[in-house]
Design an enzyme around this catalytic site. Structure first.
Site, mmCIF file in Angstrom:
data_model
loop_
_atom_site.group_PDB
_atom_site.id
_atom_site.type_symbol
_atom_site.label_atom_id
_atom_site.label_comp_id
_atom_site.label_asym_id
_atom_site.label_seq_id
_atom_site.Cartn_x
_atom_site.Cartn_y
_atom_site.Cartn_z
ATOM 1 N N ILE A 156 28.190 9.523 4.771
ATOM 2 C CA ILE A 156 27.700 8.831 5.974
ATOM 3 C C ILE A 156 26.894 9.784 6.860
ATOM 4 O O ILE A 156 25.817 9.434 7.358
ATOM 5 C CB ILE A 156 28.880 8.198 6.759
ATOM 6 C CG1 ILE A 156 29.578 7.146 5.884
ATOM 7 C CG2 ILE A 156 28.397 7.589 8.067
ATOM 8 C CD1 ILE A 156 30.879 6.606 6.452
ATOM 9 N N CYS A 205 32.982 13.348 10.301
ATOM 10 C CA CYS A 205 33.962 14.062 9.467
ATOM 11 C C CYS A 205 35.245 13.228 9.415
ATOM 12 O O CYS A 205 35.485 12.383 10.273
ATOM 13 C CB CYS A 205 34.229 15.458 10.024
ATOM 14 S SG CYS A 205 34.738 15.477 11.729
ATOM 15 N N ARG A 234 36.685 8.304 13.067
ATOM 16 C CA ARG A 234 38.079 7.957 13.337
ATOM 17 C C ARG A 234 38.373 8.282 14.789
ATOM 18 O O ARG A 234 37.927 9.319 15.300
ATOM 19 C CB ARG A 234 39.052 8.735 12.439
ATOM 20 C CG ARG A 234 39.187 8.195 11.026
ATOM 21 C CD ARG A 234 39.868 6.805 10.986
ATOM 22 N NE ARG A 234 39.948 6.297 9.636
ATOM 23 C CZ ARG A 234 39.062 5.488 9.055
ATOM 24 N NH1 ARG A 234 38.001 5.077 9.734
ATOM 25 N NH2 ARG A 234 39.233 5.061 7.828
ATOM 26 N N GLU A 263 43.600 2.736 18.190
ATOM 27 C CA GLU A 263 43.358 1.711 17.190
ATOM 28 C C GLU A 263 44.480 1.714 16.154
ATOM 29 O O GLU A 263 44.867 2.748 15.646
ATOM 30 C CB GLU A 263 42.043 2.044 16.498
ATOM 31 C CG GLU A 263 41.448 0.940 15.708
ATOM 32 C CD GLU A 263 40.139 1.420 15.068
ATOM 33 O OE1 GLU A 263 39.546 0.642 14.361
ATOM 34 O OE2 GLU A 263 39.745 2.569 15.283
ATOM 35 N N HIS A 295 35.270 -1.411 15.335
ATOM 36 C CA HIS A 295 35.337 -0.859 13.968
ATOM 37 C C HIS A 295 34.526 -1.731 12.996
ATOM 38 O O HIS A 295 35.048 -2.210 11.987
ATOM 39 C CB HIS A 295 36.793 -0.740 13.499
ATOM 40 C CG HIS A 295 36.958 0.301 12.420
ATOM 41 N ND1 HIS A 295 38.057 1.110 12.345
ATOM 42 C CD2 HIS A 295 36.157 0.645 11.383
ATOM 43 C CE1 HIS A 295 37.931 1.917 11.307
ATOM 44 N NE2 HIS A 295 36.778 1.652 10.704
HETATM 45 P P1 NAD Z 1 32.749 12.089 3.096
HETATM 46 O O1 NAD Z 1 34.042 12.560 2.514
HETATM 47 O O2 NAD Z 1 31.618 11.768 2.182
HETATM 48 O O3 NAD Z 1 32.209 13.183 4.167
HETATM 49 C C1 NAD Z 1 33.029 13.810 5.093
HETATM 50 C C2 NAD Z 1 32.401 15.157 5.421
HETATM 51 O O4 NAD Z 1 33.166 15.763 6.469
HETATM 52 C C3 NAD Z 1 32.402 16.132 4.228
HETATM 53 O O5 NAD Z 1 31.130 16.686 4.035
HETATM 54 C C4 NAD Z 1 33.407 17.191 4.665
HETATM 55 O O6 NAD Z 1 33.118 18.506 4.146
HETATM 56 C C5 NAD Z 1 33.248 17.143 6.168
HETATM 57 N N1 NAD Z 1 34.338 17.808 6.874
HETATM 58 C C6 NAD Z 1 35.624 17.976 6.473
HETATM 59 N N2 NAD Z 1 36.290 18.696 7.379
HETATM 60 C C7 NAD Z 1 35.408 19.008 8.358
HETATM 61 C C8 NAD Z 1 35.513 19.748 9.562
HETATM 62 N N3 NAD Z 1 36.663 20.311 9.935
HETATM 63 N N4 NAD Z 1 34.416 19.853 10.334
HETATM 64 C C9 NAD Z 1 33.243 19.292 9.963
HETATM 65 N N5 NAD Z 1 33.092 18.589 8.836
HETATM 66 C C10 NAD Z 1 34.166 18.457 8.037
HETATM 67 O O7 NAD Z 1 33.126 10.842 3.991
HETATM 68 P P2 NAD Z 1 32.160 9.651 4.449
HETATM 69 O O8 NAD Z 1 32.180 8.569 3.421
HETATM 70 O O9 NAD Z 1 30.892 10.200 4.926
HETATM 71 O O10 NAD Z 1 33.000 9.066 5.700
HETATM 72 C C11 NAD Z 1 33.152 9.824 6.889
HETATM 73 C C12 NAD Z 1 34.155 9.116 7.776
HETATM 74 O O11 NAD Z 1 33.608 7.857 8.194
HETATM 75 C C13 NAD Z 1 35.457 8.713 7.058
HETATM 76 O O12 NAD Z 1 36.380 9.773 7.104
HETATM 77 C C14 NAD Z 1 35.925 7.537 7.841
HETATM 78 O O13 NAD Z 1 36.841 7.992 8.805
HETATM 79 C C15 NAD Z 1 34.687 7.002 8.547
HETATM 80 N N6 NAD Z 1 34.333 5.618 8.173
HETATM 81 C C16 NAD Z 1 34.103 4.724 9.163
HETATM 82 C C17 NAD Z 1 33.754 3.408 8.869
HETATM 83 C C18 NAD Z 1 33.486 2.402 9.949
HETATM 84 O O14 NAD Z 1 33.426 1.191 9.667
HETATM 85 N N7 NAD Z 1 33.290 2.812 11.198
HETATM 86 C C19 NAD Z 1 33.640 3.012 7.532
HETATM 87 C C20 NAD Z 1 33.842 3.958 6.517
HETATM 88 C C21 NAD Z 1 34.196 5.264 6.846
#
Ligand code: NAD
Length: 329
Positions: A156, A205, A234, A263, A295
């Site tokens: 994302i 993240c 989150r 939430e 959300h």
């Molecule tokens: P992903 O696993 O592809 O990417 C997460 C990234 O965060 C990775 O590159 C990871 O290295 C990085 N990360 C881990 N720890 C970190 C830290 N301490 N500091 C900085 N970066 C760090 O996940 P994604 O598919 O891109 O999803 C990201 C988040 O989006 C999910 O965790 C979820 O909470 C959220 N999400 C929200 C919705 C929504 O409807 N709003 C839907 C899907 C996912």
């Protein structure tokens, strides 16, 4: 193969029924009840159940599903922290999920929130409907040539980087792992530098011990005055009481939140009363430069289609006894 689909909303049924035409071996029955120990026995006679992050699939539920002959739990979401995997394993119940569906859906919503906050679109919408065409209180700033700071550049976050580049922004990022695919136009920097330099900060993240309350009063103080903060990841990445303090000290031009600390897991539910009960969310809503959505980042036609397709592919892999990268182990 018979699947009982729990916690059905009309849009779930529509998207699954559309895709189901391609799977003549699968039969789905839908119930509005969510899966929990009280409703698990409805699965008598079904091979599989389809559930969501809101379901309670703890020990008791899994035990009942096993007694009723269920062999597969199809999670129609990425998360599975609500499933007692040990008990499922003990009973030989397979658990499968949809690891990623449409990163662009969430990233586009993040940018929509950033723009809506910056240009005060929610205020403009209400003013014009009340026949007030004055521009007072609506001034924003150009994103063009400003700096976007993206925290977390996975699926994302990478999509958000591409969108920000499209706006002509300088894109900087902080992640514990660098995404090579972005290096052509994204500069990785320390968290401190990102906070200090960004005009727009967007959180992508995951929530973990290391990211819990990543945004708190000290990190807020390091941000530029007039920054826009967007969280579609989150809720607990942001310490809400500190965010309120930051808003009070006029740190933010705007704050866009698709997720909030209190939430519950019931992200699909109609939770309007529940949200307002929570004092910090209600307090956030009292600020004119805060925009909250429910959300809904993932909620696009394409994402729902992808969720339905992957879930039914998972069911077919189960039926054909094929291993899958979507297995939760
Ligand atoms: P992903 O696993 O592809 O990417 C997460 C990234 O965060 C990775 O590159 C990871 O290295 C990085 N990360 C881990 N720890 C970190 C830290 N301490 N500091 C900085 N970066 C760090 O996940 P994604 O598919 O891109 O999803 C990201 C988040 O989006 C999910 O965790 C979820 O909470 C959220 N999400 C929200 C919705 C929504 O409807 N709003 C839907 C899907 C996912």
């Amino acid at each position: 193969m018979k699947i009982l689909f729990y916690d059905t909303k009309s849009y779930d049924r529509d998207s699954f029924q559309q895709v189901l035409k391609e799977y003549p071996d699968l039969v789905i029955e839908y119930t509005k009840s969510d899966l929990d120990p009280r409703t698990a026995s409805l699965a008598q006679g079904f091979d599989a159940v389809c559930a969501f992050v809101s379901s309670d699939i703890g020990t008791r539920t899994v035990d009942i599903l096993h007694q009723k002959g269920v062999k597969l739990i199809l999670m129609r979401c990425a998360g599975f922290n609500n499933v007692d995997l040990d008990t499922a394993r003990k009973h030989g119940i397979r658990v499968m999920r949809v690891p990623g569906y449409s990163p662009e859906a969430v990233a586009e919503h993040a940018m929509a929130m950033a723009l809506a906050c910056n240009r005060r679109l929610y205020k403009a919408y209400n003013k014009v409907r009340e026949n007030d065409f004055s521009l007072s209180g609506l001034m924003g700033f150009n994103f063009y040539e400003k700096t976007a700071g993206i925290i977390g550049t996975g699926k994302i976050g990478a999509a958000m980087c591409r969108i920000c580049r499209g706006f002509g922004m300088k894109v900087i990022a902080y992640d514990v792992y660098q995404n090579d695919a972005l290096k052509e136009f994204v500069e990785y920097v320390s968290l401190e530098k990102l906070l200090a330099d960004s005009d727009l900060i967007s959180l992508h993240c995951p929530l973990m011990d290391s990211t819990y309350h990543l945004i708190h009063i000290d990190t807020i103080r390091q941000m530029k005055d007039g920054v826009i903060l967007v969280n579609t990841s989150r809720g607990a990445l942001v310490k809400t009481n500190d965010l309120i303090e930051g808003i009070r000290m006029h740190k933010f031009a705007g704050v866009g939140l698709d997720v909030y600390e209190e939430e519950t897991n019931n992200v699909y539910e109609d939770r309007s009363d529940e949200i307002l009960e929570h004092s910090t969310t209600a307090r956030l809503l009292s600020f004119p430069n805060v925009m909250i959505t429910s959300h809904q980042g993932f909620f696009t036609r394409e994402a729902l289609e992808a969720i339905a397709s992957t879930t039914l592919e998972n069911a077919m892999d189960f039926q054909q006894e094929k291993a899958s990268p979507n297995d939760v182990k």
